[in-house]
Design a protein around this motif. Structure first.
Motif, PDB file in Angstrom:
ATOM      1  N   ALA A  70       0.818  -1.215   0.000  1.00 60.32           N
ATOM      2  CA  ALA A  70       0.000   0.000   0.000  1.00 60.32           C
ATOM      3  C   ALA A  70       0.851   1.264   0.000  1.00 60.32           C
ATOM      4  N   ARG A  73       2.028   1.955  -3.566  1.00 64.50           N
ATOM      5  CA  ARG A  73       0.943   2.374  -4.466  1.00 64.50           C
ATOM      6  C   ARG A  73       0.482   3.797  -4.153  1.00 64.50           C
ATOM      7  N   GLU A  74       0.460   4.160  -2.891  1.00 65.34           N
ATOM      8  CA  GLU A  74       0.091   5.527  -2.512  1.00 65.34           C
ATOM      9  C   GLU A  74       1.152   6.518  -2.984  1.00 65.34           C
ATOM     10  N   ASP A  78       0.671   9.624  -5.668  1.00 62.89           N
ATOM     11  CA  ASP A  78       1.058  11.006  -5.375  1.00 62.89           C
ATOM     12  C   ASP A  78       2.045  11.538  -6.399  1.00 62.89           C
ATOM     13  N   ARG A  87      -4.466  12.179 -10.338  1.00 62.13           N
ATOM     14  CA  ARG A  87      -4.160  11.232  -9.269  1.00 62.13           C
ATOM     15  C   ARG A  87      -5.003   9.968  -9.437  1.00 62.13           C
ATOM     16  N   ASP A  89      -6.465   6.233  -8.490  1.00 61.89           N
ATOM     17  CA  ASP A  89      -6.862   5.575  -7.254  1.00 61.89           C
ATOM     18  C   ASP A  89      -5.814   4.505  -6.936  1.00 61.89           C
ATOM     19  N   ALA A  90      -5.141   4.647  -5.802  1.00 55.34           N
ATOM     20  CA  ALA A  90      -4.053   3.734  -5.460  1.00 55.34           C
ATOM     21  C   ALA A  90      -4.522   2.298  -5.312  1.00 55.34           C
ATOM     22  N   ASP A  91      -5.748   2.098  -4.913  1.00 55.33           N
ATOM     23  CA  ASP A  91      -6.265   0.747  -4.700  1.00 55.33           C
ATOM     24  C   ASP A  91      -6.774   0.099  -5.979  1.00 55.33           C
TER      25      ASP A  91
END
Length: 386
Positions: A70, A73-74, A78, A87, A89-91
């Motif tokens: 996580a 990915r975050e 960013d 941006r 969605d990291a998920d």
């Protein structure tokens, strides 16, 4: 009882050892300076190495989540927002892969079905064609002409049929060292907007772009990014090609399909390496922000060192590759010339024809300048003797 030998029919009968492996082996055999294969001869940042060791010591040595840790990915989301004003969605839209090559393969496997047509631009990176072939697709190529290697958009439009499903883009472009402009994405969108065609954008050299406008990512195009997969490489960005950590950014529906392949291809990627890269992105973002300047200095050094040679240096807008025209030196074809250059001159390079399917009548070779200054100087000294 007779025994029947087992010999499977090859799915890729025309493929053998890659030119990159062949030239590197030849360079080692003849003690040549190896400017052929695209990897640095220097280490990645000390901080990155220290964070890798720290995470290993802290027990981060088991499977990572299939989509990537996580924290990484975050950090990718960013960084993407900072660079491209978008941006993800990291998920749902960021997937960490075992290098960019795995991301490319997973995307092609997920999106291309038997009989589907895929368009790419020659010269093209050598992993595209085998992946398309293994998926049962048909690769259609557009030849880019030196020295500018610009896309003929009328020729591109003429290749599109009802069977076209994917376009493979690469910018900054390996091996031509050219880059796309925003106008290229506009032209691409105009050609495919009304058709069910996706875009696979290979952007592994995104941080090595020398043009004033900088790197133009498919993610900056609001329409194209709704049907595009952008692929990036931490190996290129942090000088750690052996770590094999890359990622792709794609809309949720496309990411879901790519992850189905990724899950059974590699499942997950090196855990401590992912955590170390996440730390690097957070704590030392200056590294990727200054990477173009770092490589521009090496590019300019090699160009200056070759000023008195008989080679004609082509413009280099991005990547860490430089193209040389050797037509004033030899009439050999480019493969023979590179073999001779390695065995007799002591410098290994890559012939451009290996990146193309059809005839390539140009006398061009590719050098990698992701090397120590002393390495570049020594290679240039030998090349200037020709």
């Amino acid at each position: 009882m007779s025994h029947v030998p087992y010999q499977p029919e090859s799915k890729l009968p025309a493929l053998g050892t890659t030119i990159f492996s062949r030239m590197s082996a030849l360079a080692q055999q003849h003690n040549a300076i190896n400017l052929s294969q695209g990897f640095p001869d220097f280490d990645g940042p000390r901080y990155l190495q220290e964070r890798l060791a720290w995470h290993v010591s802290q027990g981060a040595n088991q499977y990572a989540p299939m989509t990537g840790v996580a924290a990484l990915r975050e950090a990718i989301a960013d960084k993407t927002a900072e660079l491209y004003d978008y941006r993800p969605d990291a998920d749902l839209e960021v997937t960490v892969t075992a290098g960019a090559t795995e991301a490319l393969y997973a995307a092609i496997t997920a999106l291309v079905r038997p009989g589907d047509e895929v368009i790419c631009f020659d010269p093209s990176y050598d992993s595209y064609a085998p992946a398309v072939a293994l998926a049962g697709g048909v690769l259609k190529r557009i030849a880019l002409q030196p020295p500018a290697f610009r896309v003929d958009w009328a020729a591109f439009a003429s290749l599109i049929t009802d069977n076209t499903r994917l376009v493979i883009v690469n910018t900054p472009h390996n091996p031509s060292a050219t880059v796309w402009r925003n106008s290229d994405y506009d032209a691409l969108w105009q050609a495919i907007a009304d058709r069910p065609i996706g875009v696979l954008s290979d952007e592994v050299y995104e941080h090595i772009c020398f043009t004033e406008a900088g790197h133009a990512s498919v993610l900056t195009h609001a329409d194209l990014r709704q049907r595009a997969i952008a692929v990036s490489s931490f190996g290129k960005t942090f000088h750690v090609t052996g770590w094999k950590v890359g990622y792709c950014v794609a809309p949720p529906a496309l990411s879901a399909e790519i992850r189905k392949v990724h899950q059974y291809l590699t499942f997950s990627v090196n855990t401590p390496a992912q955590l170390a890269i996440a730390d690097m992105l957070r704590q030392q973002p200056a590294h990727y922000r200054e990477l173009s300047a770092f490589y521009r200095e090496r590019r300019d050094r090699l160009i200056a060192a070759l000023a008195n040679s008989r080679f004609r240096v082509l413009p280099c807008e991005g990547t860490y590759f430089l193209l040389l025209d050797y037509s004033a030196i030899s009439d050999r074809d480019d493969v023979s010339f590179c073999e001779w250059l390695t065995t007799e001159v002591g410098v290994a390079a890559i012939p451009l024809s290996v990146f193309c399917d059809g005839a390539f009548p140009h006398k061009l070779i590719r050098l990698c300048f992701a090397k120590q200054p002393a390495t570049l100087d020594a290679a240039a000294e030998r090349l200037c003797q020709l």
